[in-house]
Motif scaffolding. Structure first.
Motif, PDB file in Angstrom:
ATOM      1  N   GLN A   1     -83.322 -34.680  34.680  1.00  0.00           N
ATOM      2  CA  GLN A   1     -83.424 -33.352  35.273  1.00  0.00           C
ATOM      3  C   GLN A   1     -83.648 -32.301  34.189  1.00  0.00           C
ATOM      4  O   GLN A   1     -83.325 -32.508  33.026  1.00  0.00           O
ATOM      5  CB  GLN A   1     -82.153 -33.008  36.045  1.00  0.00           C
TER       6      GLN A   1
ATOM      7  N   THR B   1     -82.616 -29.204  32.275  1.00  0.00           N
ATOM      8  CA  THR B   1     -81.274 -28.690  32.010  1.00  0.00           C
ATOM      9  C   THR B   1     -81.248 -27.420  31.175  1.00  0.00           C
ATOM     10  O   THR B   1     -80.182 -26.844  30.969  1.00  0.00           O
ATOM     11  CB  THR B   1     -80.430 -29.756  31.288  1.00  0.00           C
TER      12      THR B   1
ATOM     13  N   GLU C   1     -88.655 -28.627  40.401  1.00  0.00           N
ATOM     14  CA  GLU C   1     -87.308 -28.124  40.178  1.00  0.00           C
ATOM     15  C   GLU C   1     -86.313 -29.239  40.481  1.00  0.00           C
ATOM     16  O   GLU C   1     -86.661 -30.261  41.110  1.00  0.00           O
ATOM     17  CB  GLU C   1     -87.018 -26.895  41.021  1.00  0.00           C
ATOM     18  N   ASN C   2     -85.090 -29.046  40.019  1.00  0.00           N
ATOM     19  CA  ASN C   2     -84.030 -30.002  40.307  1.00  0.00           C
ATOM     20  C   ASN C   2     -83.550 -29.844  41.746  1.00  0.00           C
ATOM     21  O   ASN C   2     -83.805 -28.841  42.402  1.00  0.00           O
ATOM     22  CB  ASN C   2     -82.848 -29.781  39.358  1.00  0.00           C
ATOM     23  N   ARG C   3     -82.786 -30.808  42.195  1.00  0.00           N
ATOM     24  CA  ARG C   3     -82.154 -30.722  43.511  1.00  0.00           C
ATOM     25  C   ARG C   3     -80.987 -29.733  43.441  1.00  0.00           C
ATOM     26  O   ARG C   3     -80.171 -29.799  42.531  1.00  0.00           O
ATOM     27  CB  ARG C   3     -81.629 -32.093  43.948  1.00  0.00           C
TER      28      ARG C   3
ATOM     29  N   GLU D   1     -79.091 -30.968  40.234  1.00  0.00           N
ATOM     30  CA  GLU D   1     -78.980 -32.393  39.923  1.00  0.00           C
ATOM     31  C   GLU D   1     -80.355 -33.043  39.888  1.00  0.00           C
ATOM     32  O   GLU D   1     -81.306 -32.576  40.505  1.00  0.00           O
ATOM     33  CB  GLU D   1     -78.119 -33.094  40.969  1.00  0.00           C
ATOM     34  N   GLY D   2     -80.436 -34.157  39.158  1.00  0.00           N
ATOM     35  CA  GLY D   2     -81.662 -34.934  39.119  1.00  0.00           C
ATOM     36  C   GLY D   2     -81.712 -35.938  40.254  1.00  0.00           C
ATOM     37  O   GLY D   2     -80.760 -36.092  41.014  1.00  0.00           O
TER      38      GLY D   2
ATOM     39  N   THR E   1     -85.663 -34.767  39.057  1.00  0.00           N
ATOM     40  CA  THR E   1     -86.519 -33.615  39.293  1.00  0.00           C
ATOM     41  C   THR E   1     -87.498 -33.900  40.433  1.00  0.00           C
ATOM     42  O   THR E   1     -88.057 -34.997  40.526  1.00  0.00           O
ATOM     43  CB  THR E   1     -87.312 -33.293  38.020  1.00  0.00           C
TER      44      THR E   1
END
Length: 581
Positions: A328, A330, A499-501, A518-519, A521
Motif C-alpha cells: 500500500q 504509505t 488509492e488504498n482501501r 489498508e492495502g 492498493t
C-alpha cells in the motif's frame, strides 16, 4: 498605523473552518485580540486576522511589529498582500513561532509593488496573521504596527574591511548597496570554493565522473556554470504543506489539483528556466507526491518535456524509504505499491532516452548581466536563489516551442534538434488541459483526454471516461526499435488513479493525516479504444504485473480495420500489442 480606524482588523473565516475573535484588556489596559479555532481546516487562509486598506509603496522597506501568544507551540505566518483580486503578495510571507509566553516579533520587508485603497477606502494592501485554522488553537495578538523602517549600510561600530556578516533578520534593514555587496562577496566565495573542490577532485584525486555542486536554487545557475561539470535541479508538484510543526504527519495537506491544467505554473516552467546552454542538465529529484489524485501525470510530463528540452538525466524520488515489500501507499514520495507511478517507468524511460521526442527544433536563450543576477538575488531565499531565463525577457511558455535556457559567454549552444517530433500542451476553454506527443517510436496522451483520438502513424488511441472527469495517461512505446506502426511488439500503458482501501480523506480531499488506509492498493482501469487500418494483422495481450501475458484481448473488425476495446475488465495497466507483417 495598523490601529487606524480605516484599517481596524477583522477575522476572516472560510471553508469548513470555524473560529471567533474576542477583545479584552491586558493588565496595563492594552487591547488584546484573541482568535479561538473551534473547527480546523487544512487551508491556512481559512482563518486569518486581516488589517486591510493599507497604502503600500513599491521599494519601501517596512517594519512590521506585533506581540503574539498562543495556547501551545505552533508556527503562524505574517504576510503583506493585496486586499483585492488576485490577492497577490506584496513582498512579505514569513513564518514565526508562537507559544504560551508573549513574544514580540519584528520583521522587515521590501514591498514588491505599490498598492493603495480607492476613494471609498476599499482595496489596497493588507497585513495578515494567517495559517491559524489548527484544531483547538488559540492565539492572541497585541501592539500590531507597520511603519517605514530606518535602513542603513554599516552600523556605526563597523567600517569597510571589518564589517560583520549581515544576518537574515537584518537583511531588509540594510540598504540595497549593502545587500548587493554582501551578495557579491557570497558569490565570489562560492565560486572560489567550487573551483578549488573540482580541481582537487579531478586533479589530485583523479576523479573521472562529472562533478556538480548543490541543486540550482540553492546556488545560482551562473555560479554552477563557472565552476562545475553539470547543473542539477529538483522539483515537486504540490509538495505537501505542513501548516504547524515541520513534517508533522498528523497536520499536512497537498493541493489536489492537476498540473496539466497550469502549464505556466508547472514544474516544467521552473526547471526549463534554470538550464544553462552548453552544460549538461539533470533533474535528480522529482515527484508528484501522494495522495494527489492526478499524480499519474508527473513522470510522463517530465519525460516528454525532458526529451523535448534536450536535458541529460532524470531521476525519480524515491522508490522507498523503508518497508520495501509493502502492498500500500504509505507516504508522499515512495513509489512502492503505487501502480500509477511505477507502471509508467518503462514507458517514461524509453520516451526520454530514445523515443524520438526531441530536442525541440528552436532555441530560446536569455542573457543576464551580473548586475541583473545579483539584484534579483537581493530578494532571494534558499531554494530560490535562481535568476532564470525569464528574468532575461524570455516568455514563460517559450519551452513549449523551443529549447529554453540561459546563454553564458564561452559556452556552446544546443546542436541536436528534431524536426519530426510533435509535442503539444493545450488547455481548453473549460480550463482542462492535455498533452499529446508523437515521436519516432512512442506516442501518448496525458491529462483530460477522454473523447480525444491520438493518431500515431498507422495507429489510433482513444481514451474513455474515468472517475477523474476523463483524466488519464496513455502511452504506446515500440519495444523492438521499430517506428510507430511498423511490424513488431509495443507496450501500451494506461493509468488514471489509485488509492488504498479506506483512506481517511478530509472534507476537502487534500489530506489523510496518518490514516493512509489498508492495502492492497486499488487501481482504476482506463477504457481505451485501439484501432489499426485495414490490411494489418494484430493481436493484443493483457499483461500481468511482471509483464508476462495473462490473456488475449478480443479483436473486432469493421470495414477491414482492426479494433480493440481495452479497459477495466482486463484488470491491468499494461498491454502488449503485436503487429504482424
Amino acid at each position: 498605523m495598523l490601529e487606524a480606524p480605516r484599517s481596524a482588523p477583522r477575522l476572516q473565516v472560510a471553508g469548513q473552518a470555524a473560529a471567533e475573535l474576542t477583545e479584552t484588556r491586558g493588565p496595563t489596559g492594552e487591547l488584546l485580540r484573541t482568535v479561538t479555532v473551534s473547527r480546523p481546516s487544512d487551508q491556512g487562509w481559512h482563518v486569518q486576522v486581516l488589517w486591510p486598506a493599507i497604502a503600500i509603496r513599491q521599494g519601501t522597506v517596512y517594519e512590521l511589529k506585533m506581540r503574539l501568544r498562543a495556547n501551545r507551540r505552533e508556527t503562524v505566518v505574517l504576510s503583506c498582500g493585496q486586499d483585492h483580486e488576485p490577492w497577490g503578495s506584496l513582498g512579505l510571507w514569513q513564518q514565526v513561532p508562537v507559544g504560551p509566553d508573549w513574544r514580540e516579533h519584528v520583521v522587515y520587508f521590501t514591498s514588491s509593488e505599490s498598492d493603495a485603497p480607492n476613494a471609498g477606502g476599499q482595496g489596497g494592501g493588507r497585513i495578515s496573521l494567517t495559517d491559524l485554522p489548527k484544531d483547538g488553537f488559540q492565539v492572541s495578538v497585541a501592539g500590531a504596527s507597520l511603519r517605514r523602517a530606518a535602513v542603513y549600510g554599516l552600523p556605526t561600530d563597523e567600517a569597510l574591511g571589518g564589517a560583520a556578516w549581515v544576518l537574515k533578520r537584518d537583511w531588509f534593514r540594510r540598504t540595497v548597496p549593502c545587500r548587493l555587496d554582501a551578495l557579491r562577496f557570497m558569490r565570489d566565495a562560492e565560486v572560489t570554493y567550487y573551483k578549488d573542490m573540482v580541481a582537487y577532485l579531478h586533479g589530485e584525486l583523479g576523479v573521472r565522473m562529472p562533478v556538480t555542486g548543490t541543486a540550482i536554487g540553492n546556488t545560482p545557475p551562473h555560479v554552477a556554470a563557472e565552476t562545475v561539470d553539470f547543473l542539477d535541479s529538483h522539483n515537486y508538484w504540490q509538495h505537501p504543506v505542513f501548516p504547524g510543526r515541520p513534517w508533522d504527519r498528523n497536520n499536512w495537506y497537498v493541493r489536489n489539483v492537476p498540473m496539466v491544467n497550469d502549464p505556466a505554473g508547472s514544474t516544467i516552467t521552473d526547471l526549463a528556466g534554470r538550464r544553462v546552454f552548453g552544460l549538461p542538465f539533470t533533474v535528480s529529484e522529482y515527484n508528484h507526491p501522494a495522495p494527489n489524485d492526478y499524480r499519474a501525470e508527473g513522470f510522463a510530463l517530465l519525460a516528454v518535456y525532458g526529451a523535448w528540452q534536450g536535458w541529460d538525466g532524470l531521476l525519480t524520488y524515491t522508490y522507498a524509504h523503508q518497508d520495501w515489500e509493502s502492498d500500500q501507499v504509505t507516504t508522499f514520495f515512495d513509489l512502492k505499491a503505487d501502480p500509477v507511478r511505477l507502471a509508467q517507468q518503462p514507458a517514461c524511460s524509453h520516451a526520454f532516452r530514445g523515443g524520438g521526442l526531441g530536442p525541440a527544433p528552436r532555441r530560446a536563450a536569455a542573457e543576464l548581466s551580473l548586475q541583473q543576477r545579483v539584484q534579483h538575488m537581493t530578494e532571494g531565499r534558499p531554494w530560490n536563489f535562481a535568476p532564470n531565463a525569464y528574468l532575461g525577457g524570455v516568455d514563460r511558455l517559450a519551452w513549449q516551442e523551443a529549447q529554453l535556457g540561459i546563454a553564458v559567454p564561452g559556452l556552446g549552444s544546443p546542436q541536436r534538434t528534431n524536426e519530426a517530433a510533435d509535442v503539444q500542451w493545450q488547455v481548453g476553454a473549460d480550463g482542462r488541459g492535455f498533452v499529446s506527443f508523437r515521436g519516432r517510436d512512442c506516442a501518448g496522451l496525458v491529462g483530460f483526454a477522454a473523447g480525444r483520438t491520438l493518431e500515431a502513424a498507422a495507429l489510433s488511441l482513444s481514451p474513455g471516461p474515468t472517475s477523474l472527469d476523463g483524466f488519464s495517461v496513455v502511452t504506446i512505446n515500440a519495444v523492438e526499435g521499430q517506428q510507430l506502426g511498423a511490424p513488431g511488439r509495443y507496450l501500451i500503458t494506461a493509468v488514471s488513479r489509485c488509492e488504498n482501501r479506506g483512506m481517511g480523506w478530509n472534507a476537502e480531499r487534500t489530506s489523510v493525516g496518518t490514516d493512509w488506509g489498508e492495502g492492497p492498493t486499488l487501481c482504476e482501469g482506463v477504457p481505451l479504444t485501439l484501432n489499426l487500418p485495414a490490411g494489418r494483422s494484430a493481436r493484443v495481450y493483457a499483461l500481468a504485473p511482471d509483464g508476462s501475458r495473462r490473456g488475449e484481448v478480443e479483436a473486432s473488425a469493421q470495414d477491414g480495420a482492426v479494433g480493440f476495446q481495452l479497459g477495466p475488465r482486463y484488470r491491468t495497466l499494461w498491454y502488449e500489442l503485436v503487429i504482424g507483417n
